[in-house]
Design an enzyme around this catalytic site. Structure first.
Site, mmCIF file in Angstrom:
data_model
loop_
_atom_site.group_PDB
_atom_site.id
_atom_site.type_symbol
_atom_site.label_atom_id
_atom_site.label_comp_id
_atom_site.label_asym_id
_atom_site.label_seq_id
_atom_site.Cartn_x
_atom_site.Cartn_y
_atom_site.Cartn_z
ATOM 1 N N LYS A 117 0.200 -1.060 0.311
ATOM 2 C CA LYS A 117 -0.040 -0.326 -0.052
ATOM 3 C C LYS A 117 1.253 0.999 0.216
ATOM 4 O O LYS A 117 0.276 2.153 0.152
ATOM 5 C CB LYS A 117 -1.019 0.349 1.225
ATOM 6 C CG LYS A 117 -1.356 -1.222 1.058
ATOM 7 C CD LYS A 117 -2.646 -1.993 0.274
ATOM 8 C CE LYS A 117 -3.667 -0.564 -0.542
ATOM 9 N NZ LYS A 117 -3.721 -1.808 -2.276
ATOM 10 N N ALA A 118 1.438 1.107 -0.689
ATOM 11 C CA ALA A 118 2.710 2.437 -0.324
ATOM 12 C C ALA A 118 2.532 3.361 -1.781
ATOM 13 O O ALA A 118 3.448 4.195 -1.744
ATOM 14 C CB ALA A 118 4.501 2.094 0.051
ATOM 15 N N GLY A 119 1.968 2.607 -2.861
ATOM 16 C CA GLY A 119 2.263 3.446 -4.066
ATOM 17 C C GLY A 119 2.735 2.499 -5.031
ATOM 18 O O GLY A 119 3.184 2.970 -5.998
ATOM 19 N N THR A 120 2.567 1.000 -4.769
ATOM 20 C CA THR A 120 3.184 0.027 -5.892
ATOM 21 C C THR A 120 3.386 0.638 -7.228
ATOM 22 O O THR A 120 3.696 0.266 -7.886
ATOM 23 C CB THR A 120 3.198 -1.268 -5.481
ATOM 24 O OG1 THR A 120 3.322 -1.500 -3.612
ATOM 25 C CG2 THR A 120 4.512 -2.184 -5.519
ATOM 26 N N VAL A 128 -0.826 9.242 -14.766
ATOM 27 C CA VAL A 128 -0.470 8.944 -13.875
ATOM 28 C C VAL A 128 -1.273 9.776 -12.830
ATOM 29 O O VAL A 128 -1.179 9.334 -11.206
ATOM 30 C CB VAL A 128 0.726 8.578 -12.875
ATOM 31 C CG1 VAL A 128 1.186 7.807 -14.248
ATOM 32 C CG2 VAL A 128 1.774 9.691 -12.831
ATOM 33 N N TRP A 186 1.418 3.008 -8.642
ATOM 34 C CA TRP A 186 1.861 4.299 -9.250
ATOM 35 C C TRP A 186 3.084 4.176 -10.207
ATOM 36 O O TRP A 186 2.381 4.448 -10.758
ATOM 37 C CB TRP A 186 1.570 5.214 -7.814
ATOM 38 C CG TRP A 186 1.299 6.754 -7.895
ATOM 39 C CD1 TRP A 186 1.325 6.858 -9.101
ATOM 40 C CD2 TRP A 186 1.042 7.602 -6.877
ATOM 41 N NE1 TRP A 186 1.087 8.451 -8.967
ATOM 42 C CE2 TRP A 186 1.588 8.817 -8.006
ATOM 43 C CE3 TRP A 186 1.405 7.777 -5.967
ATOM 44 C CZ2 TRP A 186 1.545 10.374 -7.460
ATOM 45 C CZ3 TRP A 186 1.149 8.868 -5.847
ATOM 46 C CH2 TRP A 186 1.334 10.423 -5.608
ATOM 47 N N HIS A 236 6.891 -7.045 -2.458
ATOM 48 C CA HIS A 236 6.433 -6.986 -1.044
ATOM 49 C C HIS A 236 7.134 -7.686 -0.485
ATOM 50 O O HIS A 236 7.447 -7.637 1.112
ATOM 51 C CB HIS A 236 5.374 -6.839 -0.785
ATOM 52 C CG HIS A 236 3.819 -6.087 -1.310
ATOM 53 N ND1 HIS A 236 4.351 -5.604 -1.339
ATOM 54 C CD2 HIS A 236 2.438 -6.940 -1.511
ATOM 55 C CE1 HIS A 236 3.452 -4.394 -2.606
ATOM 56 N NE2 HIS A 236 2.684 -5.669 -3.117
ATOM 57 N N GLY A 250 -6.469 7.907 -2.315
ATOM 58 C CA GLY A 250 -4.383 8.911 -2.819
ATOM 59 C C GLY A 250 -4.212 9.984 -2.293
ATOM 60 O O GLY A 250 -3.771 10.819 -2.753
ATOM 61 N N SER A 282 -4.788 2.367 4.326
ATOM 62 C CA SER A 282 -4.597 1.566 3.493
ATOM 63 C C SER A 282 -4.918 0.450 3.308
ATOM 64 O O SER A 282 -5.544 -0.596 2.607
ATOM 65 C CB SER A 282 -3.513 2.004 2.380
ATOM 66 O OG SER A 282 -4.092 1.623 1.462
HETATM 67 P P1 A3P Z 1 -5.434 4.703 -0.360
HETATM 68 O O1 A3P Z 1 -5.742 3.105 0.173
HETATM 69 O O2 A3P Z 1 -4.763 5.015 0.577
HETATM 70 O O3 A3P Z 1 -5.766 4.847 -2.116
HETATM 71 P P2 A3P Z 1 -0.001 -0.262 -3.750
HETATM 72 O O4 A3P Z 1 -0.119 0.404 -5.481
HETATM 73 O O5 A3P Z 1 0.740 -0.150 -2.998
HETATM 74 O O6 A3P Z 1 -1.224 -0.957 -3.239
HETATM 75 O O7 A3P Z 1 -1.399 1.003 -3.467
HETATM 76 C C1 A3P Z 1 -2.209 1.408 -3.205
HETATM 77 C C2 A3P Z 1 -2.531 3.131 -3.066
HETATM 78 O O8 A3P Z 1 -1.717 3.850 -3.666
HETATM 79 C C3 A3P Z 1 -3.496 2.860 -1.980
HETATM 80 O O9 A3P Z 1 -4.226 3.961 -0.993
HETATM 81 C C4 A3P Z 1 -4.113 3.566 -3.843
HETATM 82 O O10 A3P Z 1 -5.229 4.162 -3.681
HETATM 83 C C5 A3P Z 1 -3.034 4.555 -3.556
HETATM 84 N N1 A3P Z 1 -2.614 5.132 -5.081
HETATM 85 C C6 A3P Z 1 -2.384 4.504 -6.481
HETATM 86 N N2 A3P Z 1 -2.567 4.884 -7.693
HETATM 87 C C7 A3P Z 1 -1.966 5.742 -7.070
HETATM 88 C C8 A3P Z 1 -2.037 7.535 -7.571
HETATM 89 N N3 A3P Z 1 -2.196 7.520 -8.678
HETATM 90 N N4 A3P Z 1 -2.043 8.801 -7.033
HETATM 91 C C9 A3P Z 1 -2.635 8.471 -5.693
HETATM 92 N N5 A3P Z 1 -2.697 7.476 -4.542
HETATM 93 C C10 A3P Z 1 -2.374 6.333 -5.253
#
Ligand code: A3P
Length: 293
Positions: free
Chosen positions: A45-48, A227, A50, A107, A257, A137
């Site tokens: 959930k760190a933005g992988t 993105v 993204w 992960h 996000g 998250s």
């Molecule tokens: P939230 O649950 O806080 O919305 P991962 O990809 O590591 O599983 O992380 C998922 C988290 O990254 C989720 O957070 C998701 O909404 C957020 N995320 C994914 N794409 C994003 C983007 N383009 N901009 C901001 N946050 C993003």
């Protein structure tokens, strides 16, 4: 989805894991990396997704436009250790990737990363996100994804998170273990979700310099726009809507996000206890997170 039993977690070489990430262990450990592979490592959930999407666009947007329209991100960037119902094993997907470089997601905490990545001196991008937003998250992700253990309720999950009783173990150990690895392994670019949210263009520039690409400014701007959260949320190739084990009606994968959504979840008491516990667990003063921007 109902037929898939929620996994339990168990201690595996000192880290809490579930069977969906340990069943293919020997094959994952003997993965043969290539020197130009790029590993994207994160605590969940760190933005992988993204960062995976940014890297995929930087490398292949123009080379292979049909990829953008037809291959979901989790196939373009395989999840190395996954071995779960309705998923092709991540290791097999990674072996079969036709691209150069191969972008691979993990992960795993640093001590579990297949040795080959380090022996081949592969580039590794580690993305970290502050503990409070990561916990929120991860809680919602557990609710919507039946290959995750049942998070029960927010206060139970938060307690488990603090104790490292979540899949892939302690957030504190994970972010610190990778941070400290930078001392002995220089090919790591350690980046933060909060920085990416604050200035996506700047972070794309830094990624480009790490991976040795110098795209024209228009391309970088196009990617930064593509993105944005709202755009990825609408994009079926990025939003995980094709994944059978997830129920987006319970909570969408592209949920909020935001930096600071933890404020909508933590009670005042939970926040104070969390901060107290955080001080005890985070001993390395050089690793600093922002919980708001
Ligand atoms: P939230 O649950 O806080 O919305 P991962 O990809 O590591 O599983 O992380 C998922 C988290 O990254 C989720 O957070 C998701 O909404 C957020 N995320 C994914 N794409 C994003 C983007 N383009 N901009 C901001 N946050 C993003």
């Amino acid at each position: 989805m109902d037929q898939i039993p929620r996994p339990t977690i168990f201690e595996f070489h000192g880290v809490f894991m579930s069977k969906y990430f340990t069943e293919n262990w020997d094959n994952v450990q003997s993965f043969v990396a290539r020197p130009d592979d790029i590993l994207i490592a994160t605590y969940p959930k760190a933005g992988t997704t993204w960062v995976s999407y940014i890297l995929d666009l930087l490398h292949f947007e123009q080379v292979c436009p049909e990829r953008m329209a037809s291959i979901p991100i989790h196939e373009r960037v395989p999840f190395l250790e996954i071995s779960a119902p309705f998923h092709t094993k991540g290791k097999d997907l990674a072996d079969q990737l036709p691209t150069t470089p191969r972008l691979i997601k993990t992960h795993l905490p640093i001590q579990f990363v297949p040795k080959s990545f380090l022996e081949q001196n592969c580039r590794i991008i580690y993305v970290a996100r502050n503990a409070k937003d990561s916990a929120v998250s991860y809680f919602h992700f557990g609710r919507m994804n039946c290959i995750q253990p049942d998070p029960v309720d927010w206060s139970t999950f938060l307690q488990d998170f603090k104790e490292g009783k979540t899949v892939f173990g302690s957030w504190y150990d994970h972010v610190t273990g990778w941070w400290e690895k930078k001392k002995s392994y220089s090919n790591i670019h350690y980046m933060f979700y909060e920085d990416l949210a604050e200035d996506t263009g700047r972070e794309i520039d830094q990624l480009c310099s790490f991976i040795g690409l110098s795209p024209p400014a228009e391309k970088k701007e196009r990617i930064a726009t593509g993105v944005k959260f709202e755009n990825m949320k609408q994009d079926k190739m990025a939003n995980y809507s094709t994944v059978k084990v997830m129920d987006h009606k319970v909570s969408p994968f592209m949920r909020k996000g935001k930096v600071g959504d933890w404020k909508n979840h933590f009670t005042v008491a939970q926040n104070e206890e969390f901060d107290e516990d955080y001080k005890k667990k985070m001993k390395n003063p050089t690793l600093k997170f922002r919980t708001e921007i």
